[in-house]
Design an enzyme around this catalytic site. Structure first.
Site, PDB file in Angstrom:
ATOM      1  N   ASN A  10      16.181  60.086 -22.358  1.00  0.00           N
ATOM      2  CA  ASN A  10      17.524  60.658 -22.360  1.00  0.00           C
ATOM      3  C   ASN A  10      18.014  60.733 -20.917  1.00  0.00           C
ATOM      4  O   ASN A  10      17.503  61.531 -20.129  1.00  0.00           O
ATOM      5  CB  ASN A  10      17.492  62.056 -22.995  1.00  0.00           C
ATOM      6  CG  ASN A  10      18.871  62.679 -23.083  1.00  0.00           C
ATOM      7  OD1 ASN A  10      19.828  62.194 -22.493  1.00  0.00           O
ATOM      8  ND2 ASN A  10      18.974  63.768 -23.822  1.00  0.00           N
ATOM      9  N   THR A  12      20.463  62.053 -19.610  1.00  0.00           N
ATOM     10  CA  THR A  12      21.173  63.281 -19.232  1.00  0.00           C
ATOM     11  C   THR A  12      20.308  64.526 -19.366  1.00  0.00           C
ATOM     12  O   THR A  12      20.802  65.631 -19.203  1.00  0.00           O
ATOM     13  CB  THR A  12      22.427  63.463 -20.102  1.00  0.00           C
ATOM     14  OG1 THR A  12      22.046  63.630 -21.468  1.00  0.00           O
ATOM     15  CG2 THR A  12      23.357  62.260 -19.989  1.00  0.00           C
ATOM     16  N   SER A  13      19.004  64.380 -19.664  1.00  0.00           N
ATOM     17  CA  SER A  13      18.143  65.556 -19.843  1.00  0.00           C
ATOM     18  C   SER A  13      17.898  66.269 -18.527  1.00  0.00           C
ATOM     19  O   SER A  13      17.805  65.646 -17.464  1.00  0.00           O
ATOM     20  CB  SER A  13      16.792  65.149 -20.431  1.00  0.00           C
ATOM     21  OG  SER A  13      16.881  65.019 -21.824  1.00  0.00           O
ATOM     22  N   THR A  41      18.892  56.458 -24.279  1.00  0.00           N
ATOM     23  CA  THR A  41      19.650  56.913 -25.436  1.00  0.00           C
ATOM     24  C   THR A  41      21.138  56.971 -25.101  1.00  0.00           C
ATOM     25  O   THR A  41      21.535  57.076 -23.944  1.00  0.00           O
ATOM     26  CB  THR A  41      19.174  58.300 -25.899  1.00  0.00           C
ATOM     27  OG1 THR A  41      19.359  59.245 -24.841  1.00  0.00           O
ATOM     28  CG2 THR A  41      17.710  58.268 -26.302  1.00  0.00           C
ATOM     29  N   THR A  71      14.945  65.410 -27.614  1.00  0.00           N
ATOM     30  CA  THR A  71      14.604  63.987 -27.626  1.00  0.00           C
ATOM     31  C   THR A  71      13.303  63.765 -28.382  1.00  0.00           C
ATOM     32  O   THR A  71      13.187  62.817 -29.178  1.00  0.00           O
ATOM     33  CB  THR A  71      14.479  63.459 -26.181  1.00  0.00           C
ATOM     34  OG1 THR A  71      15.706  63.675 -25.486  1.00  0.00           O
ATOM     35  CG2 THR A  71      14.156  61.972 -26.175  1.00  0.00           C
ATOM     36  N   ASN A  73      12.098  65.658 -30.733  1.00  0.00           N
ATOM     37  CA  ASN A  73      12.421  65.886 -32.143  1.00  0.00           C
ATOM     38  C   ASN A  73      13.018  64.626 -32.768  1.00  0.00           C
ATOM     39  O   ASN A  73      12.646  64.227 -33.878  1.00  0.00           O
ATOM     40  CB  ASN A  73      13.393  67.059 -32.267  1.00  0.00           C
ATOM     41  CG  ASN A  73      13.949  67.228 -33.667  1.00  0.00           C
ATOM     42  OD1 ASN A  73      14.816  66.475 -34.092  1.00  0.00           O
ATOM     43  ND2 ASN A  73      13.462  68.227 -34.389  1.00  0.00           N
ATOM     44  N   THR A  95      14.877  71.710 -20.672  1.00  0.00           N
ATOM     45  CA  THR A  95      15.063  73.067 -20.155  1.00  0.00           C
ATOM     46  C   THR A  95      13.784  73.895 -20.277  1.00  0.00           C
ATOM     47  O   THR A  95      13.170  74.263 -19.282  1.00  0.00           O
ATOM     48  CB  THR A  95      16.212  73.761 -20.914  1.00  0.00           C
ATOM     49  OG1 THR A  95      17.376  72.939 -20.823  1.00  0.00           O
ATOM     50  CG2 THR A  95      16.516  75.114 -20.304  1.00  0.00           C
ATOM     51  N   GLU A 277      18.334  73.620 -32.812  1.00  0.00           N
ATOM     52  CA  GLU A 277      19.654  73.139 -33.225  1.00  0.00           C
ATOM     53  C   GLU A 277      19.934  73.574 -34.655  1.00  0.00           C
ATOM     54  O   GLU A 277      19.016  73.817 -35.438  1.00  0.00           O
ATOM     55  CB  GLU A 277      19.738  71.606 -33.128  1.00  0.00           C
ATOM     56  CG  GLU A 277      19.452  71.040 -31.740  1.00  0.00           C
ATOM     57  CD  GLU A 277      20.505  71.418 -30.709  1.00  0.00           C
ATOM     58  OE1 GLU A 277      21.647  71.740 -31.120  1.00  0.00           O
ATOM     59  OE2 GLU A 277      20.200  71.388 -29.509  1.00  0.00           O
TER      60      GLU A 277
END
Length: 336
Positions: A10, A12-13, A41, A71, A73, A95, A277
């Site tokens: 990812n 942007t992680s 991604t 990610t 998950n 995080t 989520e």
């Protein structure tokens, strides 16, 4: 023919530092014997899951989920329903990185995390199934779990776990109990509770004492039902958590192991949180899928009681026994 690995990352992680280390990370997986490629991604729904499923069907032997718990998950959801599932490795860049914490994978150094693969140690991890979805760490329901939805992703990236704590402190006075019906192995709870959650590891929201006796591969969730919504009582429970996991004996808590849970709301809406989520509303059935996905981990640092896999335990015992029989070991014991 060489084994193939796909790093699904990812971009942007976390603090977006992963891309800087990709060349070195690729070299580490090549050293481990994998012909390795990458996939970044996209914002498209299920981008990581779709790529993971495609690679699994194409015969890749290893999938590396590089990013936050979300990610991981997604990659798990891409392959969990398949008969042939590749091994997985993870490189945390999110995080709280609960899953990496449970597997004892370095959380602040992507290169060190990648090097775990060189130890060639794996655990056959349980995962959870909630309806048609799969989860790696927790499923939960109740008003307290809603704080995850209210923390903006940008705030998570900048301030990390402090963002959750700040939102939790703001939300706590507004927590009210929900009438819920929970059926589990050998038990049935009906009544008011501020939340319930099902844990697969010992790391929940950055805390390692919420589930002090978690097993990673025993085929059972740890279910916790918090029956109180009194602010003072909940703060007291948190002090018990931080004081060695002593909350599990408190009368406000139901703490059990179970393979299956059926959750229903008795009056108001019961929102379900899946790995941080929104995952839909109750009614919902949860099942623990025992030892479903093989994950690279630093098993030397995972507590023995967290792994019940007989093969792994036998291997460890055989290793210790073999070491004890070495001439150097015998000589050392004789001189003590």
């Amino acid at each position: 023919m060489r084994k193939r690995a796909r790093i699904i990352y990812n971009p942007t992680s976390g603090r977006e530092a992963l891309a800087h280390d990709l060349v070195e990370i690729l070299g580490i997986f090549e050293q481990a014997g994998y012909e390795t490629s990458t996939y970044a991604t996209t914002p498209a729904p299920n981008s990581a899951a779709d790529e993971a499923r495609r690679c699994a069907k194409d015969g890749f032997e290893l999938l590396v989920a590089a990013g936050g718990d979300g990610t991981i998950n997604q990659v798990v959801n891409g392959i969990a329903g398949l008969k042939r599932r590749p091994r997985m490795a993870i490189i945390p860049a999110g995080t709280t990185n609960d899953y990496a914490r449970a597997l004892r994978i370095p959380r602040n150094d992507p290169v060190a995390a990648a090097k775990v693969v060189l130890k060639n140690q794996t655990v056959n991890m349980d995962i959870g199934q909630a309806g048609e979805q799969y989860f790696i760490n927790i499923a939960a329901g109740g008003l307290l779990t809603e704080l995850t939805y209210d923390v903006p992703s940008q705030l998570k990236s900048i301030f990390g776990y402090a963002a959750y704590l700040a939102k939790g402190a703001e939300l706590l006075p507004r927590v009210k109990p929900v009438e819920m019906d929970l059926k589990y192995d050998g038990g049935h709870f009906t009544g008011k509770a501020s939340m319930f959650f099902l844990a697969l590891t010992n790391s929940v929201g950055g805390f390692e004492q919420i589930v002090p006796d978690a097993s990673l591969d025993d085929g059972k969730f740890t279910m916790i039902i918090v029956k109180t919504s009194n602010v003072a009582k909940m703060l007291h429970l948190m002090t018990l958590v931080l004081n060695g996991g002593k909350h599990i004996n408190d009368p406000s808590i139901i703490y059990v192991k179970t393979r299956k849970v059926v959750a229903r709301a008795l009056d108001d809406r019961l929102m379900i949180n899946i790995d941080g989520e929104y995952g839909g509303d109750a009614p919902m059935t949860f099942r623990d899928l025992k030892q479903h996905i093989e994950m690279y981990a630093d098993t030397d640092r995972i507590p023995d009681e967290a792994i019940t896999d007989p093969e792994l335990q036998n291997a460890e015992r055989n290793f210790v026994s073999a070491v004890d029989q070495l001439p150097e070991a015998k000589a050392e014991s004789e001189t003590e």
